[in-house]
Every structure is written in C-alpha cells, then in structure tokens.
Design an enzyme around this catalytic site. Structure first.
Site, short mmCIF file in Angstrom:
data_model
loop_
_atom_site.label_atom_id
_atom_site.label_comp_id
_atom_site.label_asym_id
_atom_site.label_seq_id
_atom_site.Cartn_x
_atom_site.Cartn_y
_atom_site.Cartn_z
N LYS A 124 0.87 -0.99 -0.01
CA LYS A 124 -0.11 0.11 -0.04
C LYS A 124 1.07 1.12 0.18
O LYS A 124 1.40 1.53 1.03
CB LYS A 124 -1.09 0.01 1.22
CG LYS A 124 -2.11 1.15 1.13
CD LYS A 124 -2.47 1.71 2.28
CE LYS A 124 -1.81 2.80 2.83
NZ LYS A 124 -1.72 4.18 2.17
N GLY B 292 7.16 4.55 8.39
CA GLY B 292 6.43 5.96 8.44
C GLY B 292 6.61 6.56 9.89
O GLY B 292 7.70 6.41 10.24
N SER B 293 5.65 7.18 10.35
CA SER B 293 5.68 7.94 11.42
C SER B 293 5.82 7.03 12.68
O SER B 293 4.95 6.13 12.72
CB SER B 293 4.60 8.96 11.78
OG SER B 293 3.17 8.20 12.09
N THR B 294 6.26 7.40 13.75
CA THR B 294 6.54 6.62 15.04
C THR B 294 4.91 6.44 15.73
O THR B 294 4.71 5.14 16.09
CB THR B 294 7.15 7.29 16.09
OG1 THR B 294 8.67 7.46 15.58
CG2 THR B 294 7.30 6.63 17.54
N GLU B 295 4.07 7.49 15.51
CA GLU B 295 2.59 7.25 16.15
C GLU B 295 1.91 6.24 15.52
O GLU B 295 1.33 5.27 15.90
CB GLU B 295 2.01 8.69 15.93
CG GLU B 295 2.46 9.60 16.83
CD GLU B 295 3.86 9.99 16.73
OE1 GLU B 295 4.27 10.26 15.42
OE2 GLU B 295 4.56 10.52 17.44
N VAL B 296 1.97 6.22 14.12
CA VAL B 296 1.15 5.14 13.26
C VAL B 296 1.91 3.73 13.42
O VAL B 296 1.04 2.70 13.76
CB VAL B 296 1.06 5.51 11.56
CG1 VAL B 296 0.65 4.37 11.05
CG2 VAL B 296 0.10 6.92 11.63
N GLY B 297 3.17 3.71 13.63
CA GLY B 297 3.90 2.46 13.79
C GLY B 297 3.48 1.81 15.12
O GLY B 297 3.38 0.58 15.18
N CYS C 15 13.84 10.29 6.53
CA CYS C 15 13.87 9.99 8.05
C CYS C 15 15.06 10.16 8.92
O CYS C 15 15.03 10.44 10.00
CB CYS C 15 13.27 8.58 8.02
SG CYS C 15 14.39 7.60 7.16
N GLU D 245 9.92 15.70 15.17
CA GLU D 245 10.35 15.32 13.69
C GLU D 245 9.78 16.53 13.00
O GLU D 245 8.26 16.36 12.94
CB GLU D 245 10.07 14.15 13.33
CG GLU D 245 10.62 13.98 11.96
CD GLU D 245 10.51 12.44 11.58
OE1 GLU D 245 9.31 11.75 11.80
OE2 GLU D 245 11.31 11.71 11.18
N GLU E 197 9.96 0.78 10.73
CA GLU E 197 11.03 1.69 10.12
C GLU E 197 10.44 3.12 10.45
O GLU E 197 9.57 3.67 9.73
CB GLU E 197 11.56 1.78 8.82
CG GLU E 197 12.36 0.65 8.41
CD GLU E 197 13.71 0.45 9.03
OE1 GLU E 197 14.01 1.53 9.66
OE2 GLU E 197 14.38 -0.62 9.11
P1 NAP Z 1 2.52 7.99 8.26
O1 NAP Z 1 1.26 9.16 8.30
O2 NAP Z 1 2.99 7.34 9.33
O3 NAP Z 1 2.19 7.09 6.93
C1 NAP Z 1 2.97 6.22 6.49
C2 NAP Z 1 1.95 5.00 5.62
O4 NAP Z 1 1.23 4.54 6.69
C3 NAP Z 1 1.26 5.60 4.66
O5 NAP Z 1 0.99 4.91 3.55
C4 NAP Z 1 0.00 6.05 5.51
O6 NAP Z 1 -0.99 5.89 4.60
C5 NAP Z 1 0.08 4.66 6.44
N1 NAP Z 1 -1.01 4.88 7.56
C6 NAP Z 1 -1.49 5.89 8.07
N2 NAP Z 1 -2.25 5.47 8.99
C7 NAP Z 1 -2.34 4.48 9.00
C8 NAP Z 1 -3.31 3.28 9.67
N3 NAP Z 1 -4.06 3.85 10.74
N4 NAP Z 1 -2.89 2.06 9.55
C9 NAP Z 1 -2.10 1.55 8.55
N5 NAP Z 1 -1.53 2.35 7.70
C10 NAP Z 1 -1.43 3.59 8.07
O7 NAP Z 1 3.86 8.84 7.79
P2 NAP Z 1 3.85 9.85 6.51
O8 NAP Z 1 3.29 11.36 6.89
O9 NAP Z 1 3.27 9.25 5.52
O10 NAP Z 1 5.51 9.97 6.29
C11 NAP Z 1 6.42 10.77 7.19
C12 NAP Z 1 6.77 9.86 8.37
O11 NAP Z 1 7.52 8.64 7.84
C13 NAP Z 1 8.07 10.62 9.00
O12 NAP Z 1 7.76 10.40 10.46
C14 NAP Z 1 9.09 9.87 8.57
O13 NAP Z 1 10.31 9.87 9.57
C15 NAP Z 1 8.60 8.49 8.54
N6 NAP Z 1 9.81 7.82 7.63
C16 NAP Z 1 10.57 6.74 8.07
C17 NAP Z 1 11.46 6.17 7.42
C18 NAP Z 1 12.46 5.05 7.83
O14 NAP Z 1 12.95 4.63 7.18
N7 NAP Z 1 12.68 5.11 9.34
C19 NAP Z 1 11.49 6.49 6.06
C20 NAP Z 1 10.66 7.49 5.37
C21 NAP Z 1 9.75 7.94 6.23
P3 NAP Z 1 -1.74 7.17 3.89
O15 NAP Z 1 -0.44 8.33 3.98
O16 NAP Z 1 -2.06 7.10 2.58
O17 NAP Z 1 -3.03 7.78 5.00
#
Ligand code: NAP
Ligand code: MG
Length: 492
Positions: free
Chosen positions: A189, A242-247, A298, A395, A264
């Site tokens: 996804k 993605g974000s720590t909160e969603v993770g 990230c 962040e 991650e």
């Molecule tokens: P995000 O809101 O956590 O989203 C990441 C992914 O998760 C997106 O595909 C998002 O879908 C999906 N998602 C959101 N809510 C969900 C849920 N309840 N259940 C399942 N999936 C869900 O983060 P973002 O705003 O897209 O990206 C920025 C964040 O990612 C930053 O905090 C960054 O540090 C982190 N990041 C980390 C790394 C790493 O390797 N450590 C790499 C890149 C980014 P939608 O966006 O389609 O809603």
C-alpha cells in the site's frame, strides 16, 4: 511533461490484484497533486475491506501455490528481470515520482529508480543463499540415542508492506525485494499522495511475468486501506515505514494476532560538527545531510551540534549555503530545493517554524520569497534554541534545522542522545579517537563519520529507541521475512 507521462496520468488507475488491474472493491477517487503547481494530475480509487480481502486471498493462493514450488534460482531470475525492466522504464518512473512527490528529477532517477534497481539486484542474489544451521545437541533421551538438529528457514508468508511518500518507489522496493527473495508474497500500500510509481511498478511486474498474486498493489488512505490491510487475519507479517505514532498503533494491534511486524519510523538525527573537521564542507553538510529531498528524509540532519569555537563561523557558512540554494520545480534540473509533498505537509512544516519563532528561537536563514503555486518552504536554520523546545525534540520532516553549540565531545554526545528517537547520527571530525568514541556512544541505528544520509543495500538500516524495530538491507533484512524452524531427528 512527456507524452508518455501524460498518457499514464490519464489512467485508468486501479488496484493490481492477482496479476491484473481490477475495479472490484474500488471506492471513492483520491486526487493526486503535482506539488510544484498544486494541480490535480490523476485520480486513484481507494480500496476498503473488499479490495483488501481480494488481495490477501490472491497473495495467500500464490504463497501456497506455484510460488512456493519455484526454485530459488528462478526467483532470483525474476527479481533480476524486474530490475532490468525497471531500469528500462526509468525515465517514465522518475518523471512520475517527481510529478507525484515534487522531488528533484535527478534524485528520482538516481536514488528512486537507480536505488530500486540496485536493491532488487542485491536481494535477487540472496534468493539462492538462504541457509539455516546445524547444531550439536546433548539430548540424552532415550538413553543411547543420537540426534541431528538443524534449522530450516521458511518464508514468513503474506506480507503487508505500508510505505510513506518521501521515496515512493524505493521504499516499496526496500520491502518487496527481500520479501520476494525469501519466498514471501506481498501486498503493497503506497501513501495516498504517491500511488503512481507503485501502479507503474505493477504494470512492469505483470510484463516480466511475476506469477499472479506474488505482488499485489492496493491504493487508498492509511486510515481506510492501511487499517483494513494491517488488521486482516490473513496477513502474516507487516513491514511498515512511516511515523512513530502510526507505527506504534500498528504494532499494538498486530500483537493481538501475533502478526509479525518490523517498523522503520521517524527520527531527529543529530549532526555533530567538531572544530577539527575539514573546512569548507558546508555545501555537503547542507546539501546531503540537512536539506536533501527538502529534509523529507527519515535520517535527515535536523539537529546541528557545533563546537563552540567554530559555532558562529560554521553557522554563517551553512546559512549562506541554505540561502543560496535555488528553489524550483523538481523537473527543473537547476533547482536544488523543490516543493514539499503536499499543501497539508507544507502547512505542518510552517507550523513548526512559526511555533519555534514564538518560543524564542532565532531564524538565521530561510526568510525569502517563494516561487508561486507550489508547496515550497525555504531551507531554514534556527539558532538560540534549548533542549526542551519542540523544534529540537519533534520531527519536522522538512528543510528545517535547529542548531546548538557544545564545548566538548561528552556534551555533544549527551545532547545528541537527548531524544526519544535514535535512527541516525553523524560526526564530522579528523580525529579518529573522536570518531570511534562517538560511533560507540551515539544511540542510533546508523552513525556516519564525515558523511550523512548515505545508505547501501548491504549495510543494515533501522532505528534505536522510538525510531523502530528491526533492520532493513543486507543479510539482516532477511530475518524480517523468514521463520526459523528447528528440526531434531533421532537416529540410532
Ligand atoms: P505516516 O502517516 O505514518 O504514513 C506512513 C504510511 O502509513 C502511509 O502509507 C499511510 O497511509 C499509512 N498509514 C497511516 N495511517 C495508517 C493506519 N492507521 N493503518 C495503516 N496504515 C496507515 O507517515 P507519512 O506522513 O506518510 O511519512 C512521514 C513519516 O515517515 C515521518 O515521520 C518519517 O520519519 C517517517 N519515515 C521513516 C522512514 C524510515 O525508514 N525510518 C522512511 C521514510 C519516512 P496514507 O498516507 O495514505 O494515509
Ligand atoms: Mg500520510
């Protein structure tokens, strides 16, 4: 925009399930915007529970069907074919990535497409090198018996891969490549903002003959599609970036069913600049470490720790570099800073800047006229910050950096480790003792010396503390996609 890209954008766009594009379960259309202009460039449907169900059924059937019987050497060949086909399609893929994400076309080509090809080729090689171990045992029952003991590595099963928008194609490949090398099947996804490169990848996968159901791609928002996918009992493993909160939310829920997961997550990575560092490296520090991909990385250096004796001089040089960076569309090869991914994210980043100023931080660069239409934020450095400020702890995920002075290495390390995150850190010095000492003392999954933000397919990558669980890349990534089965055989 090229004719090919225009044709692709026109669609239709649909989920890729069981080797075919399908309308089944398609819900409301989600608009995809060009961050350089704000214009809608495509519409992609959102899939809910029915679409997720179809994808899981397809992935399960492939897992238990022909894919499980395929020789590792044939899986390797398919991954190599996929890499070659992506390379051949590279111009269009890179253009699509720039159009949906806003990033520089150079980064989209070099790291987005180039990195994807390299990671696929690297993991293709692992398909034929998966191995367990044999163990000497002291089992004494029944008396006089002998035992042979060994581990067999098996694919963990159906993998749900959820990725963010900052490197849309590469983030997907970082999960798809090791998962397929290990014999898993995948449902990807992409982020709602950046589904186009993933859908183009689906076309390529079909073209190279990846068996149906091995890779499925399903679009929609995280709260709908992502939530349905991660909650599905037919998913064996969730790999999330993605974000720590969603993770954290995903991890908590996964425990209910013991679905395996690796995460991650975010970071607030420090860059430590010592007084003895080589002079004149500010363009590299800023271009590679701080503002690469508009800071939407990230591991981005978002906290600058600079030794007191060179603090003013270094900061002035960095601010000079930042203010000299050209702002413009990702399709303009001369532009060094491109728009952020969305209006929402741009507003979020501006919110951090406004609150930092209100809290008393001093903005030493970045206040300038922005190009019209796109979601631009100029590279920004804050001085006069203190540890408890939001701009130092949270962040931003944009081109915004907070700088602080330090007096000795112990203080630098204490400040660097004063964070709930631990994804990465860098130290810039010519002193080997400092480099080794810091490499040990920094609580981070990656420590760079005289560099920042570089990654390699063979070098493990992941987070300490709240930056994640598990590692990607290298041999370490295989653990995330394999179960270990111990076999104990009694013989006489
Ligand atoms: P995000 O809101 O956590 O989203 C990441 C992914 O998760 C997106 O595909 C998002 O879908 C999906 N998602 C959101 N809510 C969900 C849920 N309840 N259940 C399942 N999936 C869900 O983060 P973002 O705003 O897209 O990206 C920025 C964040 O990612 C930053 O905090 C960054 O540090 C982190 N990041 C980390 C790394 C790493 O390797 N450590 C790499 C890149 C980014 P939608 O966006 O389609 O809603
Ligand atoms: Mg999102």
């Amino acid at each position: 925009m090229s004719e090919e890209a225009a044709r692709f954008l026109n669609g239709p766009h649909r989920a890729f399930i069981k080797g075919a594009f399908t309308d089944e379960g398609a819900g409301e259309a989600i608009a995809v915007h060009d961050p350089a202009t704000g214009r809608v460039i495509a519409e992609v449907p959102e899939y809910g529970a029915a679409g997720v169900e179809a994808a899981v059924v397809a992935a399960r059937a492939a897992l238990e069907g022909p894919w499980s019987r395929m020789r590792p050497a044939d899986r390797e060949k398919l991954l190599l074919d996929l890499a070659t086909a992506i390379e051949a399609d590279g111009a269009l893929l890179a253009e699509l990535e720039t159009l949906e994400n806003g990033k520089s076309i150079g980064i989209a080509r070099g790291l987005g497409v180039g990195g994807s090809v390299e990671w696929l080729r690297y993991f293709a090689g692992w398909a034929t090198k998966i191995e367990g171990s044999s163990y000497d045992t002291s089992i004494a029952v029944p008396p006089g018996s002998h035992h042979f003991s060994a581990t067999i590595k098996e694919p963990v099963g159906v993998v749900a891969a959820i990725v963010p928008w900052n490197f849309p194609l590469l983030m997907g490949i970082w999960k798809i490549a090791p998962a397929l090398a290990c014999g898993c099947t995948v449902i990807l996804k992409p982020a709602e903002e950046t589904p186009l490169t993933a859908l183009r990848l689906a076309e390529i996968a079909a073209r190279v003959g990846l068996p149906e159901g091995v890779l499925n791609i399903i679009t929609g928002r995280g709260s709908v599609t992502g939530a349905a996918l991660t909650a599905h009992p037919g998913v064996d493993k969730i790999t999330f970036t993605g974000s720590t909160e969603v993770g954290q939310m995903i991890g908590r829920k996964a425990l209910d069913t013991m679905t395996r997961f690796t995460l991650e997550l975010g970071g607030k990575s420090p860059m430590i600049i010592c007084a003895d560092a080589d002079q004149g490296q500010e363009p590299l520090m800023a271009g590679l470490g701080m503002f690469f991909n508009q800071g939407q990385v990230c591991t981005s250096a978002s906290r600058l720790l600079i030794e007191k004796s060179v603090y003013d001089r270094t900061l002035e040089a960095l601010a000079g570099v930042a203010d000299s960076m050209t702002l413009g569309s990702g399709l303009d090869p001369k532009a060094q800073i491109n728009p952020l991914v969305s209006a929402r994210h741009r507003n979020r980043v501006n919110g951090f800047i406004e609150r930092a100023e209100a809290a008393g931080a001093r903005r030493i660069c970045g206040a300038r006229t922005l190009p019209e239409g796109g979601y631009f934020v100029a590279p920004t450095i804050f001085d006069g910050v203190s540890s408890e400020m939001e701009i130092v702890q949270e962040e931003v995920f944009g081109p915004v950096v907070a700088a602080m002075p330090f007096t000795d290495l112990d203080e630098a390390i204490r400040l660097a480790n004063d964070s709930r995150y631990g994804l990465a850190a860098s130290i810039w010095t010519r002193d080997l003792n400092k480099a080794f000492h810091a490499s040990r003392a920094l609580k981070a999954g990656t420590v760079w010396v005289n560099s920042h933000n570089t990654v390699d397919a063979n070098a493990p990558f992941g987070g300490y503390k709240q930056s994640g669980i598990g590692r990607e890349h290298g041999r370490a990534a295989l653990d995330a996609y394999l179960e270990s089965k111990t076999v104990i055989i009694r013989y006489s």
